[in-house]
Scaffold this active site. Structure first.
Site, PDB file in Angstrom:
ATOM      1  N   GLU A 175       0.782  -1.243   0.000  1.00  8.76           N
ATOM      2  CA  GLU A 175       0.000   0.000   0.000  1.00  8.76           C
ATOM      3  C   GLU A 175       0.809   1.285   0.000  1.00  8.76           C
ATOM      4  O   GLU A 175       0.498   2.220   0.740  1.00  8.76           O
ATOM      5  CB  GLU A 175      -0.974   0.012   1.188  1.00  8.76           C
ATOM      6  N   GLU A 373      -5.791  -8.778   0.595  1.00  4.54           N
ATOM      7  CA  GLU A 373      -6.468  -8.508   1.873  1.00  4.54           C
ATOM      8  C   GLU A 373      -7.935  -8.227   1.606  1.00  4.54           C
ATOM      9  O   GLU A 373      -8.270  -7.546   0.637  1.00  4.54           O
ATOM     10  CB  GLU A 373      -5.874  -7.283   2.594  1.00  4.54           C
TER      11      GLU A 373
END
Ligand code: BG6
Length: 476
Positions: A175, A373
């Protein structure tokens, strides 16, 4: 197209959120070791030194460091085909700039990987998941300094070599896309990525653009290096992207939403298309930002292309009206979507968003995608019989997996795995809470650090086991 019989069902965890043992075997201080507990309303405090009177959740985690065998056995019982772990940089190079790695740190990860392989669980290794030695921030100014790219590459080389032929799937970063020079951020969002509080960053636009560039470059160089070390390595990068919906069909608002979502894609463009995007360079030029580009960087972009894209998906958001000052999303406290419910932490629950995102990303790049995720942070209650009946979690996951199946089976998206976030309860990254639970496995630990740390199977444990056995054929 059906879900592949080798579809990688499993879960994702990150070192600083589960390992604990924050000083064991020579580990240095990582950036998350300085962050206290917060809540939905109360941001986590970020300290510059460890204050002995405060509690820092990463110091204890869920003690995965000492209990990984027991935990991996539980994942194996569920039938996991893959587990995504992260390597805490500060276990390998405690300060980040040492000549030699810490062998005890390497040995720990070699043991974890062996344990996974023993259970036929494919290790998927993230090289950077918010775990940077604090020393690199204090001494070198973090990713704004090009030297940190070199330290990161040295760390990557050490880990690639130490786990060579054991690990095939690698992730360079988690991220990094939350760093954007044109978007206001809360302190924690720039801190988790780069160890710098947003409010304290000087010359924000220039610094954040430089950090974004250096991290993107570092990822490409790490991909190139990983392929040179072992051509069988499959190397991806993980992005946390929210689909951004327009508030209505006014074309101005539609365009605004598109542009807001698009801001999260320039690094993927750079990592897939063989060059740092010209539109971004032009944008920076217009803003008076100068990137520290070396002539040889173009080689890194050309030869450091990703093998796959990792997608973290939790929620979608709604863009503010065109012209509004606010530039925020539902996840970060912006507009709510009247068609969707939210979690107790205000994150929208939008299963169709995952299908949208998979389609959008696959059509853009044509690369295989893995959901790295996805999950629901919720308050779990242990009932009188000692059970946790987490039907809300089952519903969330089931709805999302159904949409992934549609993306694969109806939309022909090449998605090769689903890694549920937090298959065992662990410390929340944004709030530091234990009470924001994601797991199939309950951990007896509260927000104050009290509890036996005992592991208990929730109702969703058996449900996921069945999903894996049936390759999601009979989802309810
Ligand atoms: C992802 C991060 O963005 O969100 C994880 O990669 C994090 O580290 C997850 O845990 C969920 O967020 P939170 O704050 O609920 O833990």
């Amino acid at each position: 197209m059906k879900l592949d019989s080798n579809f990688l069902w499993g879960g994702s965890i990150a070192a600083h959120q589960c390992e604990g043992a924050f000083q064991a075997d020579g580990k240095g201080t990582g950036i998350m070791d300085l962050v206290t507990i917060g809540s939905y309303q109360q941001p986590r405090e970020i300290d510059s030194e460890i204050n002995p009177n405060k509690r820092y959740p990463s110091h204890q985690g869920i003690d995965f460091y000492h209990r990984y065998r027991e935990d991996i056995a539980l994942f194996a019982e569920m039938g996991f085909k893959a587990l995504r772990i992260s390597i805490d940089w500060s276990r390998i190079y405690p300060k980040g700039d040492e000549e030699q790695p810490n062998q005890a740190g390497l040995k720990y990860y070699q043991d974890v990987v062996e344990e996974l392989l023993k259970h036929n669980i494919e290790p998927i290794v993230t090289l950077y998941h918010f775990e940077m030695p604090v020393h690199l921030v204090k001494q070198y100014g973090s990713w704004a300094n090009r030297k940190v790219v070199d330290f990161y590459l040295k760390f990557c080389e050490t880990v690639y070599q130490a786990l060579n032929h054991k690990v095939k799937y690698w992730v360079t970063f988690n991220e990094m896309n939350h760093i954007d020079p044109q978007t206001e951020a809360s302190d924690i969002f720039t801190y988790i990525i780069a160890g710098l509080k947003y409010s304290e960053i000087e010359n924000k636009k220039q610094t954040l653009a430089t950090i974004g560039y250096n991290m993107t470059l570092a990822s490409c160089l790490a991909v190139k290096m990983g392929h040179e070390i072992n051509p069988d390595n499959q190397i991806g990068c993980v992005f946390g992207i929210e689909p951004v919906y327009p508030v209505d069909c006014n074309p101005e608002n539609v365009l605004n939403a598109f542009q807001q979502m698009d801001r999260d894609f320039y690094q993927i463009d750079a990592m897939c298309n063989g060059e740092f995007p010209k539109y971004k360079l032009n944008e920076y030029q217009d803003l008076g930002i100068e990137l520290p580009i070396n002539p040889e960087d173009s080689q890194a972009f050309e030869h450091g292309r990703l093998d796959f894209i990792g997608m973290n998906y939790y929620a979608s958001s709604v863009a503010e009206y065109e012209g509004s000052d606010a530039n925020s999303s539902a996840l970060f406290g912006g507009l709510q979507n009247p068609f969707l419910k939210t979690s107790k932490w205000g994150w929208t629950i939008d299963p169709i968003g995952i299908r949208y995102l998979l389609n959008y990303t696959y059509r853009k790049y044509g690369l295989p995608i893995i959901i790295t995720e996805n999950g629901l942070g919720a308050v779990d209650k242990v009932n009188q019989a000692g059970e946790i009946v987490d039907d809300y979690r089952i519903a969330y996951l089931s709805d999302h997996i159904s949409e992934i199946k549609k993306a694969v089976e109806l939309d022909q998206v090449a998605c090769f795995g689903y890694l549920m976030w937090g298959p065992i309860d662990l410390v929340s990254a944004t709030t530091g809470q234990m009470s924001k639970r994601y797991g199939f496995i309950h951990v007896d630990l509260d927000d104050e650090g009290r509890g036996s740390l005992a592991r208990t199977r929730k109702k969703s444990f058996n449900w996921y086991q069945q999903v894996i056995t049936e390759n999601a054929e009979n989802l309810k």
